[in-house]
Design an enzyme around this catalytic site. Structure first.
Site, PDB file in Angstrom:
ATOM      1  N   HIS A 238      22.158  -9.901   0.176  1.00 59.44           N
ATOM      2  CA  HIS A 238      23.381  -9.104   0.093  1.00 59.44           C
ATOM      3  C   HIS A 238      24.566  -9.921  -0.414  1.00 59.44           C
ATOM      4  CE1 HIS A 238      21.193  -6.025   2.336  1.00 59.44           C
ATOM      5  NE2 HIS A 238      22.147  -5.200   2.009  1.00 59.44           N
TER       6      HIS A 238
ATOM      7  N   GLY B 238      20.260  -7.469  -4.410  1.00 62.10           N
ATOM      8  CA  GLY B 238      19.468  -6.670  -3.469  1.00 62.10           C
ATOM      9  C   GLY B 238      20.099  -5.312  -3.237  1.00 62.10           C
ATOM     10  N   HIS B 239      21.389  -5.232  -3.407  1.00 63.09           N
ATOM     11  CA  HIS B 239      22.128  -3.964  -3.308  1.00 63.09           C
ATOM     12  C   HIS B 239      23.145  -3.979  -4.428  1.00 63.09           C
ATOM     13  CE1 HIS B 239      24.556  -0.673  -1.945  1.00 63.09           C
ATOM     14  NE2 HIS B 239      24.062  -0.628  -0.723  1.00 63.09           N
TER      15      HIS B 239
ATOM     16  N   HIS C  63      16.942   4.205  -2.372  1.00 65.05           N
ATOM     17  CA  HIS C  63      18.202   4.196  -1.620  1.00 65.05           C
ATOM     18  C   HIS C  63      19.324   4.799  -2.484  1.00 65.05           C
ATOM     19  CE1 HIS C  63      21.685   2.215   0.358  1.00 65.05           C
ATOM     20  NE2 HIS C  63      20.927   2.265   1.446  1.00 65.05           N
TER      21      HIS C  63
ATOM     22  N   GLU D   2      17.076   5.804   3.537  1.00 59.97           N
ATOM     23  CA  GLU D   2      18.373   6.361   3.088  1.00 59.97           C
ATOM     24  C   GLU D   2      18.259   6.776   1.622  1.00 59.97           C
ATOM     25  OE1 GLU D   2      20.954   2.978   4.100  1.00 59.97           O
ATOM     26  OE2 GLU D   2      21.374   3.996   5.988  1.00 59.97           O
TER      27      GLU D   2
ATOM     28  N   GLU E 265      24.226  10.525   2.900  1.00 60.35           N
ATOM     29  CA  GLU E 265      25.188   9.528   3.368  1.00 60.35           C
ATOM     30  C   GLU E 265      26.541   9.710   2.674  1.00 60.35           C
ATOM     31  OE1 GLU E 265      23.760   5.495   3.196  1.00 60.35           O
ATOM     32  OE2 GLU E 265      25.785   4.685   3.486  1.00 60.35           O
TER      33      GLU E 265
ATOM     34  N   CYS F 156      28.627   7.515   1.806  1.00 54.03           N
ATOM     35  CA  CYS F 156      28.737   6.555   0.689  1.00 54.03           C
ATOM     36  C   CYS F 156      28.002   7.066  -0.549  1.00 54.03           C
ATOM     37  CB  CYS F 156      28.149   5.205   1.065  1.00 54.03           C
ATOM     38  SG  CYS F 156      29.103   4.312   2.284  1.00 54.03           S
TER      39      CYS F 156
ATOM     40  N   CYS G  94      29.479   1.003   6.582  1.00 53.80           N
ATOM     41  CA  CYS G  94      29.812   1.137   5.161  1.00 53.80           C
ATOM     42  C   CYS G  94      30.695   2.353   4.882  1.00 53.80           C
ATOM     43  CB  CYS G  94      28.537   1.234   4.340  1.00 53.80           C
ATOM     44  SG  CYS G  94      27.336   2.409   4.976  1.00 53.80           S
ATOM     45  N   CYS G  95      30.436   3.468   5.581  1.00 51.62           N
ATOM     46  CA  CYS G  95      31.083   4.726   5.188  1.00 51.62           C
ATOM     47  C   CYS G  95      32.599   4.761   5.451  1.00 51.62           C
ATOM     48  CB  CYS G  95      30.389   5.910   5.858  1.00 51.62           C
ATOM     49  SG  CYS G  95      28.633   6.042   5.451  1.00 51.62           S
TER      50      CYS G  95
HETATM   51 ZN   LIG Z   1      27.754   4.456   4.077  1.00 48.11          ZN
END
Ligand SMILES: [Zn+2]
Length: 807
Positions: free
Chosen positions: A174, A223-224, A277, A329, A345, A347, A413-414
């Site tokens: 990350h 990775g993200h 994801h 997710e 989600e 996000c 995160c959101c």
């Molecule tokens: Zn989120």
């Protein structure tokens, strides 16, 4: 060459430099960029009743609240601890490092705060942000590396990090994700305040990336995703092509032979279906759009255009949410759009709007704004409560009371994403290309727009949108002259629920949108979803747009199993839901709305900060004592979906059955179905006595479970209204072996309440633990105030139940 312009403002969503918006700014010319340019939010001042109060709540409530949570939960302290570790000091706080991505939460709220500083100067907030930036800078390693989870304790970082830097296998590094958010925050802060403090930290990390990654150097992909978008912003603000090169490299090294989870199963340019994801996916597609715009490489465009067809045509919820499944997710299969377990989600909704807006900037087509608007008014702002202090991570389309917003999350995160998105909403209203002005969204307020041709235009909108479809637009061009104003005619106003055939309106609207210029009718000739008005415009000219807003029924493509035999209600861009407080007996999941039933709308200023409510007559269905379905006519009230879950937990339904076969009649009242349910667990157990038959033990639609507890003994209790005489119970166990960590229990027993005492019943047979069926146990008749099910789990496994009946 690096050019640092002070007071450069951006179209926040893509970080386009729009220096011309302020005379102080020096302009940074890039060789190429999006053909259509956003009008930055700093140039658009909304004064309407819908967005302006939300943006103010975000500024005055959500942002301070999110900073407070970052402090309380150790996210700020992680930077302090990392700095202590770097200086070789003993750590004041011995707690293990947080999640590898905790740093991003602070970066996102700083980004949101920077956006508000750009339009509402606040010396106290600015000083606080400065103090945070000092802490972040102190946590940066000498070579530029910034990742508190490892710096705090390099020998034992969080288990989702690794002992080596940039490790992708197993742990999905990350570090690069964190840096992407750092870049977005740094650019926002620099542009809002003119200060380089956070930008310098960011550029030092980017220099390390440039040394580490690239052809002949290390080749891993983030990775993200989000690094790609962040690097594109660094390029836009500095003009340094190394950052654009890195963004492109991070896309080009991804896949093949990786995992669908993080979209590395194929090279990015070979992807055609949205998988894995959903947040990672939309951030990647947005990064691909940025790199395509900045490099002119159309191979990225071919991929994201096809992926968009897949999402809009097969994987988009009527609320604009995406990412159907909580497992990973992730996007589900084509047409897999379950309602109660919809993940959606917050996000991912934000990512969906980032992506759709970029596609609009590439193609100048309103179909992307149609999708963006659907998400914006429905499945995105549902992510935050009306008071701005609690948040949804998933945004389901149906509830049996198990869903509630939460003030914060372990993985948070959101909330941070909401802070930065809400502050930037005015940036989505207008755009321009050459001498063409786009009016994309309808919201009251004033904008000062500088066209590429040098013409400046003050645009004023007066409207009660989204509650009323009358929009008055006044223009004040300087100088007056011939140019085009592209007024968007939303798909919903021309019988198109979504681009493609995933949803359609059940009825045909015969009232077309009406346009007038200076009071005279103007023809609506559509081009890419816009009515282009080309003429000599002068100060004081007005455009009137009238978008009829009757209540519409929407039906889904037959291939969406979850929505078969059901309709959703929509008025203007707003999707509705029936929620428990507005409907008799607090039930909505047993409703049926016949196709012919008339529906009307009425504005309720006192309700949910002012909403248009849909009213009509529906049937409430119920089983009688003989098991036959009865119908009772009753009043139906539906509220905007985004406003649900602001009045406590209970039932909610977006897709309402229009026939008995797809309806869910209420159970016949028994001591169990009317009992008050409590549990030793943390989740709501109210679904276990709703009388709804599970499809199997693995049915995930409305189980109750004690996960993540494992191997313990737990209980769930029914408190009866009045003492009841009972002699038989049936339990249907939840078991998601193969996907999750719940199994049928090791053992269980039943106790009854005799006065204040819990006593075991005298069971006349064994307590069964079979899957996919009811486990029935008869016992010696008792008169009880309540019953308790005591459940002992298998070692290392959790447990749960679908349904618990009592006779
Ligand atoms: Zn989120």
């Amino acid at each position: 060459m690096k050019i640092f312009a002070k007071y450069v403002f951006v179209g926040v969503s893509v970080g386009l430099v729009c220096a011309a918006q302020t005379p102080k700014a020096a302009e940074l010319k890039l060789p190429r960029d999006y053909p259509v340019k956003p009008v930055p939010f700093t140039a658009v001042h909304l004064t309407d009743q819908f967005w302006a109060p939300r943006i103010e709540t975000n500024r005055t409530v959500t942002i301070p609240f999110a900073f407070q949570k970052c402090e309380e939960t150790g996210r700020v302290n992680n930077f302090i601890r990392a700095a202590q570790a770097l200086r070789g000091e003993p750590l004041a706080d011995k707690k293990p490092p947080g999640y590898p991505f905790d740093d991003t939460d602070l970066y996102k709220v700083i980004e949101g705060a920077a956006y508000t500083l750009a339009v509402a100067p606040d010396a106290k907030l600015e000083a606080y942000v400065d103090s945070l930036i000092e802490k972040i800078a102190a946590a940066q390693e000498p070579d530029g590396y910034l990742y508190t989870t490892r710096t705090i304790d390099p020998l034992s970082p969080h288990r989702w990090a690794s002992k080596k830097r940039w490790e992708l296998e197993e742990v999905d590094s990350h570090e690069l994700y964190n840096l992407g958010h750092l870049y977005e925050a740094a650019v926002a802060h620099y542009q809002a305040t003119g200060k380089r403090s956070l930008l310098d930290v960011a550029l030092k990390t980017a220099a390390l990336l440039d040394k580490t990654f690239g052809p002949g150097k290390q080749s891993i992909w983030p990775g993200h995703q989000i690094t790609e978008m962040g690097l594109a912003k660094l390029y836009r603000v500095t003009g340094d092509e190394r950052y654009l090169g890195l963004a492109k490299f991070m896309l080009d090294v991804r896949g093949p032979n990786g995992r669908t989870y993080n979209q590395s199963h194929l090279r990015v340019i070979d992807q055609t279906e949205a998988v894995g994801h959903a947040v990672r996916a939309t951030y990647m597609y947005s990064g691909m759009a940025d790199v395509a715009a900045l490099t002119g490489d159309v191979s990225y465009l071919n991929a994201i255009d096809r992926i968009w067809e897949n999402v809009a045509g097969k994987k988009l919820y009527i609320t604009g949410g995406i990412g159907a499944t909580g497992s990973g997710e992730a996007f589900g299969r084509n047409y897999e759009l379950p309602n109660m377990t919809a993940y959606n989600e917050t996000c991912a909704a934000i990512g969906n709007d980032f992506w759709n807006y970029r596609l609009f900037l590439l193609h100048g087509d309103a179909k992307y704004i149609d999708v963006m608007e659907r998400t914006l008014y429905n499945g995105l702002i549902s992510g935050v409560s009306l008071d701005g202090k609690s948040f949804f991570y998933p945004n389901p389309l149906e509830s049996d009371s198990q869903h509630q917003r939460s003030p914060w999350f372990g993985v948070a995160c959101c909330p941070g994403n909401i802070t930065r998105f809400m502050a930037s909403v005015p940036g989505y209203v207008y755009a321009h290309e050459g001498d063409k002005l786009f009016v994309n969204l309808f919201a009251g307020g004033t904008a000062d727009i500088r066209m590429d041709t040098g013409r400046s235009i003050r645009v004023t909108q007066q409207t009660r949108y989204p509650w009323d479809g009358a929009v008055k637009i006044s223009v004040k061009p300087e100088p007056a002259g011939k140019f085009t104003i592209n007024v968007r005619i939303p798909g919903w106003a021309r019988n198109e629920a979504v681009p493609g055939d995933l949803y359609r309106f059940a009825d045909k609207l015969n009232q077309p949108a009406v346009l007038k210029v200076n009071g005279r009718p103007a023809p609506v000739r559509l081009e890419k979803g816009y009515a282009p008005l080309t003429r000599v415009w002068k100060s004081g000219d007005t455009i009137e747009l009238l978008l009829p807003m009757p209540v519409r029924r929407v039906v889904a493509n037959e291939q969406v199993a979850a929505d078969r035999g059901r309709v959703a209600l929509q008025r203007g861009p707003v999707v509705y839901c029936a929620e428990w407080p507005d409907n008799p007996n607090g039930r909505v999941r047993n409703l049926m709305l016949p196709d012919g039933a008339r529906l009307t709308a009425e504005f309720r200023p006192d309700l949910l900060h002012g909403v248009e409510v849909i009213k009509g007559t529906a049937y409430a269905l119920a089983y009688d004592a003989q098991g036959k379905v009865t119908r009772n006519e009753q009043a139906l009230a539906a509220i905007p979906y985004y406003a649900w879950a602001n009045r406590g937990p209970g039932q909610m339904l977006v897709w309402i059955p229009n026939n008995e076969a797809s309806a869910k009649p209420a159970p016949y009242p028994t001591p169990a179905t009317t009992a008050k349910v409590t549990t030793s667990g943390r989740k709501s157990p109210r679904t276990i006595n709703d009388g709804e038959e599970p499809a199997s033990s693995a049915d995930m639609s409305s189980q109750f479970d004690w996960w993540p507890r494992k191997g313990t003994t737990e209980w769930v209790e029914y408190a009866f209204d009045k003492p009841a005489t009972v002699s038989e119970t049936e339990v249907y166990w939840f078991d998601d072996t193969g996907r999750g960590e719940c199994k049928v229990p090791a053992s269980w027993r039943l106790l009854y309440k005799d006065g204040d005492q819990w006593k075991p019943v005298e069971n006349l047979g064994p307590y069964g633990v079979e899957k996919d069926r009811y486990n029935k146990v008869a016992f010696k008749l008792v008169t009880a105030g309540g019953l308790r099910l005591e459940v002992t789990m298998q070692p290392n496994w959790s447990a749960g139940l679908q349904e618990w009946k009592v006779k």
